[in-house]
Design a protein around this motif. Sequence first.
Motif, PDB file in Angstrom:
ATOM      1  N   GLU A  95     -34.815  23.335  30.880  1.00  0.00           N
ATOM      2  CA  GLU A  95     -34.618  24.656  31.485  1.00  0.00           C
ATOM      3  C   GLU A  95     -35.904  25.239  32.040  1.00  0.00           C
ATOM      4  N   ASN A  96     -37.005  25.051  31.307  1.00  0.00           N
ATOM      5  CA  ASN A  96     -38.264  25.672  31.713  1.00  0.00           C
ATOM      6  C   ASN A  96     -39.235  24.699  32.371  1.00  0.00           C
ATOM      7  N   GLY A  97     -38.928  23.405  32.316  1.00  0.00           N
ATOM      8  CA  GLY A  97     -39.821  22.418  32.913  1.00  0.00           C
ATOM      9  C   GLY A  97     -41.149  22.312  32.197  1.00  0.00           C
ATOM     10  N   LYS A  98     -41.165  22.648  30.906  1.00  0.00           N
ATOM     11  CA  LYS A  98     -42.396  22.617  30.117  1.00  0.00           C
ATOM     12  C   LYS A  98     -42.197  21.720  28.903  1.00  0.00           C
ATOM     13  N   PRO A  99     -43.233  20.975  28.496  1.00  0.00           N
ATOM     14  CA  PRO A  99     -43.068  20.064  27.361  1.00  0.00           C
ATOM     15  C   PRO A  99     -42.786  20.804  26.059  1.00  0.00           C
ATOM     16  N   VAL A 100     -41.969  20.179  25.222  1.00  0.00           N
ATOM     17  CA  VAL A 100     -41.637  20.722  23.904  1.00  0.00           C
ATOM     18  C   VAL A 100     -42.021  19.682  22.859  1.00  0.00           C
ATOM     19  N   PHE A 101     -42.763  20.111  21.845  1.00  0.00           N
ATOM     20  CA  PHE A 101     -43.212  19.218  20.780  1.00  0.00           C
ATOM     21  C   PHE A 101     -42.558  19.600  19.462  1.00  0.00           C
ATOM     22  N   PRO A 147     -36.202  34.274   9.847  1.00  0.00           N
ATOM     23  CA  PRO A 147     -35.559  33.616   8.699  1.00  0.00           C
ATOM     24  C   PRO A 147     -34.581  32.510   9.081  1.00  0.00           C
ATOM     25  N   ASN A 148     -34.045  32.560  10.292  1.00  0.00           N
ATOM     26  CA  ASN A 148     -33.056  31.550  10.697  1.00  0.00           C
ATOM     27  C   ASN A 148     -33.638  30.499  11.637  1.00  0.00           C
ATOM     28  N   MET A 149     -34.958  30.323  11.609  1.00  0.00           N
ATOM     29  CA  MET A 149     -35.586  29.428  12.562  1.00  0.00           C
ATOM     30  C   MET A 149     -35.454  27.954  12.182  1.00  0.00           C
ATOM     31  N   ALA A 150     -34.534  27.656  11.265  1.00  0.00           N
ATOM     32  CA  ALA A 150     -34.152  26.265  11.001  1.00  0.00           C
ATOM     33  C   ALA A 150     -32.794  25.969  11.623  1.00  0.00           C
ATOM     34  N   SER A 151     -32.240  26.946  12.335  1.00  0.00           N
ATOM     35  CA  SER A 151     -30.943  26.799  12.994  1.00  0.00           C
ATOM     36  C   SER A 151     -31.144  26.338  14.433  1.00  0.00           C
ATOM     37  N   PRO A 152     -30.486  25.256  14.862  1.00  0.00           N
ATOM     38  CA  PRO A 152     -30.648  24.797  16.250  1.00  0.00           C
ATOM     39  C   PRO A 152     -30.335  25.874  17.292  1.00  0.00           C
ATOM     40  N   ALA A 153     -29.323  26.712  17.028  1.00  0.00           N
ATOM     41  CA  ALA A 153     -28.982  27.764  17.992  1.00  0.00           C
ATOM     42  C   ALA A 153     -30.133  28.752  18.140  1.00  0.00           C
ATOM     43  N   ALA A 154     -30.736  29.159  17.013  1.00  0.00           N
ATOM     44  CA  ALA A 154     -31.863  30.093  17.060  1.00  0.00           C
ATOM     45  C   ALA A 154     -33.070  29.458  17.734  1.00  0.00           C
ATOM     46  N   ILE A 155     -33.305  28.183  17.448  1.00  0.00           N
ATOM     47  CA  ILE A 155     -34.435  27.466  18.053  1.00  0.00           C
ATOM     48  C   ILE A 155     -34.283  27.431  19.572  1.00  0.00           C
ATOM     49  N   GLN A 156     -33.101  27.084  20.037  1.00  0.00           N
ATOM     50  CA  GLN A 156     -32.878  26.987  21.482  1.00  0.00           C
ATOM     51  C   GLN A 156     -33.017  28.339  22.163  1.00  0.00           C
ATOM     52  N   GLN A 157     -32.468  29.401  21.555  1.00  0.00           N
ATOM     53  CA  GLN A 157     -32.572  30.736  22.151  1.00  0.00           C
ATOM     54  C   GLN A 157     -34.024  31.189  22.231  1.00  0.00           C
ATOM     55  N   ALA A 158     -34.771  30.960  21.163  1.00  0.00           N
ATOM     56  CA  ALA A 158     -36.170  31.387  21.141  1.00  0.00           C
ATOM     57  C   ALA A 158     -37.004  30.611  22.153  1.00  0.00           C
ATOM     58  N   LEU A 159     -36.806  29.300  22.221  1.00  0.00           N
ATOM     59  CA  LEU A 159     -37.558  28.488  23.178  1.00  0.00           C
ATOM     60  C   LEU A 159     -37.240  28.883  24.615  1.00  0.00           C
ATOM     61  N   ALA A 160     -35.980  29.173  24.881  1.00  0.00           N
ATOM     62  CA  ALA A 160     -35.579  29.551  26.238  1.00  0.00           C
ATOM     63  C   ALA A 160     -36.263  30.837  26.674  1.00  0.00           C
ATOM     64  N   ILE A 161     -36.355  31.796  25.766  1.00  0.00           N
ATOM     65  CA  ILE A 161     -36.954  33.098  26.099  1.00  0.00           C
ATOM     66  C   ILE A 161     -38.468  32.992  26.209  1.00  0.00           C
ATOM     67  N   MET A 162     -39.109  32.371  25.213  1.00  0.00           N
ATOM     68  CA  MET A 162     -40.570  32.259  25.237  1.00  0.00           C
ATOM     69  C   MET A 162     -41.038  31.329  26.351  1.00  0.00           C
ATOM     70  N   GLY A 163     -40.217  30.329  26.673  1.00  0.00           N
ATOM     71  CA  GLY A 163     -40.596  29.386  27.715  1.00  0.00           C
ATOM     72  C   GLY A 163     -40.646  29.990  29.105  1.00  0.00           C
ATOM     73  N   LYS A 164     -40.015  31.142  29.296  1.00  0.00           N
ATOM     74  CA  LYS A 164     -40.037  31.806  30.604  1.00  0.00           C
ATOM     75  C   LYS A 164     -41.369  32.506  30.874  1.00  0.00           C
ATOM     76  N   MET A 165     -42.157  32.725  29.841  1.00  0.00           N
ATOM     77  CA  MET A 165     -43.431  33.414  30.036  1.00  0.00           C
ATOM     78  C   MET A 165     -44.362  32.572  30.906  1.00  0.00           C
ATOM     79  N   PRO A 166     -44.912  33.135  31.992  1.00  0.00           N
ATOM     80  CA  PRO A 166     -45.790  32.347  32.867  1.00  0.00           C
ATOM     81  C   PRO A 166     -47.074  31.901  32.171  1.00  0.00           C
ATOM     82  N   GLU A 167     -47.486  32.629  31.118  1.00  0.00           N
ATOM     83  CA  GLU A 167     -48.717  32.263  30.409  1.00  0.00           C
ATOM     84  C   GLU A 167     -48.506  31.106  29.455  1.00  0.00           C
ATOM     85  N   VAL A 168     -47.243  30.739  29.233  1.00  0.00           N
ATOM     86  CA  VAL A 168     -46.909  29.642  28.331  1.00  0.00           C
ATOM     87  C   VAL A 168     -46.731  28.367  29.146  1.00  0.00           C
TER      88      VAL A 168
END
Length: 278
Positions: free
Chosen positions: A213-219, A153-174
């Motif tokens: 942080e993750n060295g992966k492109p963000v769109f 529900p809060n995925m329009a918040s920059p803080a939530a976006i950054q936290q989620a991207l940081a965590i999901m971006g660590k996945m080697p399959e991503v």
Amino acid sequence: EDPDTKIISLYIEGTKNGKDFKAALKKAALKKPVVLYKGGKSEAGKRATFGHTASMTSSVAVFNAVCSQANVMVTDSLEEMMDVLVMLSFAENITAGSGIALLGAGGGPSVFAGDVLEKEGLRLPALSPDTQQELKKVLPVDGSIFANPLDTPNMASPAAIQQALAIMGKMPEVHMMAYHQGFHPISRWGMNRFSSNEFKRDFVAALLNAERENGKPVFAVLRPPMDLSGMEEFLDVSSALVKAKLPVFYDLEKFAKALSRVVYWKRRRQGLPSNALL
């Protein structure tokens, strides 16, 4: 041979010397990405081509085969060509991997986004239990879907976006990440929630920090509003992202198609199997 030219794009209707054209195409594609749209693929288009440039168009199948052998990206429209050029220009760190993490607000848009991405041969790796638990520590549990695509529900918040991207971006399959906005009432344009300098600053920083942080492109995939009241805010946010050299797209299906084209091209260039994206 021009060192200042990074990408070559072509609009072509026909050629009078197929052998020379093929040789030039292969030579260019060995050095730089080549993106091409061919006009005159239909009977009406062929008639218009002859009247326009007096050139005879060859068989579409033969032309596509020549481009495929040279590893040239052939698009289905000029609009798709622009999307591919944006992808190549602003996301130079795209790899040959097809795993993507997707997040945004709204269950419906997330389902639709997942469908169109996988339709184009891209993969949305499932979140491991550890990744889900890590996300639940920083994001609201109620009303959230801890999957890929991620919807909270809060995925329009920059803080939530950054936290989620940081965590999901660590996945080697991503191998890359995308955030969608404007496809659900939670992130609707025109309510002056996204036009403040503070929001734009934090939103841009969230995407840039995740990429760094993750060295992966963000769109960013931003849906244009259907009403005039939201257009000013939409253009304001879009402009802020472009100025930060972030790749911005305006349609989920077109984004998926352009991304698939580039990943497929990368795989062929590296000599990897190209019959399916992995």
